[in-house]
Write a protein that holds these residues in place. Structure first.
Motif, PDB file in Angstrom:
ATOM      1  N   PRO A  60       6.775  -1.013   3.824  1.00 40.76           N
ATOM      2  CA  PRO A  60       6.690  -2.280   3.093  1.00 40.76           C
ATOM      3  C   PRO A  60       5.300  -2.613   2.569  1.00 40.76           C
ATOM      4  CG  PRO A  60       7.088  -2.655   5.443  1.00 40.76           C
ATOM      5  CD  PRO A  60       7.278  -1.207   5.191  1.00 40.76           C
ATOM      6  N   ASP A  61       4.258  -2.340   3.341  1.00 42.77           N
ATOM      7  CA  ASP A  61       2.925  -2.732   2.894  1.00 42.77           C
ATOM      8  C   ASP A  61       2.489  -1.940   1.661  1.00 42.77           C
ATOM      9  OD1 ASP A  61       2.431  -4.777   4.734  1.00 42.77           O
ATOM     10  OD2 ASP A  61       1.840  -3.346   6.279  1.00 42.77           O
ATOM     11  N   LEU A  62       2.882  -0.670   1.585  1.00 40.72           N
ATOM     12  CA  LEU A  62       2.529   0.124   0.410  1.00 40.72           C
ATOM     13  C   LEU A  62       3.103  -0.490  -0.858  1.00 40.72           C
ATOM     14  CD1 LEU A  62       2.987   3.795   1.717  1.00 40.72           C
ATOM     15  CD2 LEU A  62       0.839   2.547   1.326  1.00 40.72           C
ATOM     16  N   TYR A  63       4.344  -0.939  -0.783  1.00 34.01           N
ATOM     17  CA  TYR A  63       4.983  -1.542  -1.960  1.00 34.01           C
ATOM     18  C   TYR A  63       4.456  -2.943  -2.223  1.00 34.01           C
ATOM     19  CZ  TYR A  63       8.528  -3.553  -5.013  1.00 34.01           C
ATOM     20  OH  TYR A  63       9.157  -4.186  -6.051  1.00 34.01           O
ATOM     21  N   LEU A  64       4.392  -3.775  -1.183  1.00 39.79           N
ATOM     22  CA  LEU A  64       4.031  -5.181  -1.372  1.00 39.79           C
ATOM     23  C   LEU A  64       2.581  -5.357  -1.780  1.00 39.79           C
ATOM     24  CD1 LEU A  64       6.008  -6.746   1.624  1.00 39.79           C
ATOM     25  CD2 LEU A  64       6.619  -6.802  -0.808  1.00 39.79           C
ATOM     26  N   ASP A  65       1.709  -4.419  -1.378  1.00 41.74           N
ATOM     27  CA  ASP A  65       0.314  -4.507  -1.810  1.00 41.74           C
ATOM     28  C   ASP A  65       0.196  -4.431  -3.328  1.00 41.74           C
ATOM     29  OD1 ASP A  65      -0.700  -4.793   0.714  1.00 41.74           O
ATOM     30  OD2 ASP A  65      -1.293  -2.685   0.959  1.00 41.74           O
ATOM     31  N   GLU A  66       1.149  -3.752  -3.964  1.00 43.22           N
ATOM     32  CA  GLU A  66       1.124  -3.615  -5.422  1.00 43.22           C
ATOM     33  C   GLU A  66       1.687  -4.842  -6.141  1.00 43.22           C
ATOM     34  OE1 GLU A  66       3.229  -0.107  -6.422  1.00 43.22           O
ATOM     35  OE2 GLU A  66       1.742   1.261  -5.555  1.00 43.22           O
ATOM     36  N   GLN A  67       2.284  -5.765  -5.381  1.00 41.40           N
ATOM     37  CA  GLN A  67       2.956  -6.917  -6.000  1.00 41.40           C
ATOM     38  C   GLN A  67       2.165  -8.212  -5.846  1.00 41.40           C
ATOM     39  OE1 GLN A  67       5.427  -5.790  -7.684  1.00 41.40           O
ATOM     40  NE2 GLN A  67       5.379  -3.805  -6.607  1.00 41.40           N
TER      41      GLN A  67
END
Length: 387
Positions: A60-67
């Motif tokens: 989740p952090d990999l994806y959410l960091d981009e958002q």
């Protein structure tokens, strides 16, 4: 799309909180509302019932960091309970970077499950909002009888005919029983839970009699409690608690139980037309439940609902304790002749009510007594919403 009161509530909450949890039963319009909000700002939407979307959040952090800087909408978020710890870290990190509000909109259809999951991780970082089915103020008082008959699920209310509406509700019940409830984990035969739900509809607004329900289903009282907890958690049934303050009288201690959507009540009982509803013994309980849901949807956030009944029979259909401390005593009658019983006066005095109302099926605001007014439902909800 109907102008929903919930839309304003969610918009306001996103302006002051990092995360908002929007609760409501399936098909009530949560996703439509969320996508409408998303259309006005940079956003991403993931439906966690889809395996592909769950895979996106496997780290989740990999994806959410981009958002960062976008509104992240996660639908059916209870499907990934482990996500809440990551959301807490994301919210705290974004706050340090200056993104303090409007970060996450979480949608869920199982209230207790979701509340328990999120309360531990997101305490102080989230606001909870419940989205009810369509309400009278949203569709207009001219459509009150249609709303009462068909209920407030948008697809049911907007169906092209009463039969099409009934067909939609029967499919809705079948989907809940055969797919949605088993997906939450409980292994309850669909036919058993359908019978239990129907039994509740038959006694709409009655005191909970677990022993009678258990005998009817051939299960234990403990099992009845588990079935009821499940339907309450899914926001399909309301358990209205009795007024509990000591007033020097013996009070009924059992809760009253309502199937929350009137259209679901009528589908469970096979009542597809107004004529069949008006001739059925459940008509009074159905009207009472319909009015209670409308009044609670209009009441200020934080209002506590109860009913009041003494062992001698004095009763109030609905008692509201508003956040400011005012106590409202409300009687609900499916009648055009507004009058209240002596028991209403006695009960209102017992609880020291500040406001006394009779909600009835007439069209006029009528004084019933010195300090009691009879109001049509639409006027009563409007008065309550102004507090």
């Amino acid at each position: 799309m109907f102008p929903r009161k919930t839309h304003q509530n969610v918009q306001s909450a996103l302006e002051s909180q990092a995360a908002v949890v929007l609760l409501g039963p399936r098909q009530v319009g949560k996703t439509t509302l969320a996508l409408d909000i998303a259309s006005a700002r940079p956003s991403v939407y993931l439906d966690l019932e889809r395996e592909a979307d769950r895979q996106i959040l496997s780290e989740p952090d990999l994806y959410l960091d981009e958002q960062v800087g976008k509104l992240v909408i996660l639908d059916e978020v209870q499907q990934m309970p482990g996500l809440f710890k990551s959301l807490r870290g994301q919210i705290d990190r974004r706050r340090r970077e200056g993104f303090r509000t409007g970060q996450f909109l979480l949608l869920g259809s199982a209230s207790n499950v979701l509340l328990q999951q999120s309360a531990e991780s997101l305490a102080g970082r989230v606001r909870y909002i419940e989205m009810p089915p369509l309400q009278l103020a949203e569709v207009g008082s001219d459509h009150m009888n249609t709303l009462w008959l068909r209920g407030g699920f948008p697809d049911s209310f907007l169906a092209e005919s009463d039969q099409a509406s009934m067909d939609w509700r029967l499919d809705f019940l079948r989907t809940y029983l055969e797919r949605d409830i088993p997906a939450l984990g409980p292994r309850i035969p669909a036919t058993t839970l359908r019978r239990f739900w129907t039994m509740l509809a038959h006694v709409q607004g009655g005191l909970l009699n677990a022993a009678a329900l258990a005998e009817g289903l051939g299960v234990s009282g403990q099992t009845i409690g588990r079935y009821l907890d499940l339907l309450v958690d899914l926001m399909l049934v309301r358990r209205l608690q009795p007024w509990h303050e000591n007033v020097g009288k013996r009070l009924v201690k059992s809760p009253k139980v309502y199937v929350r959507d009137s259209g679901v009540v009528h589908a469970l009982l096979g009542l597809g037309r107004t004529e069949s509803l008006l001739g059925h013994p459940v008509v009074g309980g159905s009207w009472e439940g319909f009015c209670i849901e409308a009044l609670l949807a209009a009441a200020p956030a934080g209002t506590e609902p109860y009913f009041y009944r003494t062992s001698a029979g004095a009763e109030l259909d609905l008692v509201l304790r508003l956040p400011a401390g005012d106590i409202w005593a409300i009687e609900i009658k499916r009648t055009t002749a507004p009058k209240v019983s002596r028991g209403f006066h006695t009960s209102a005095e017992d609880i020291k009510a500040n406001r006394k109302l009779l909600v009835y099926a007439g069209q006029q605001d009528v004084p019933v007594a010195k300090d009691i007014r009879a109001l049509p439902l639409d006027q009563a909800t409007r008065v309550l919403s102004e507090f």
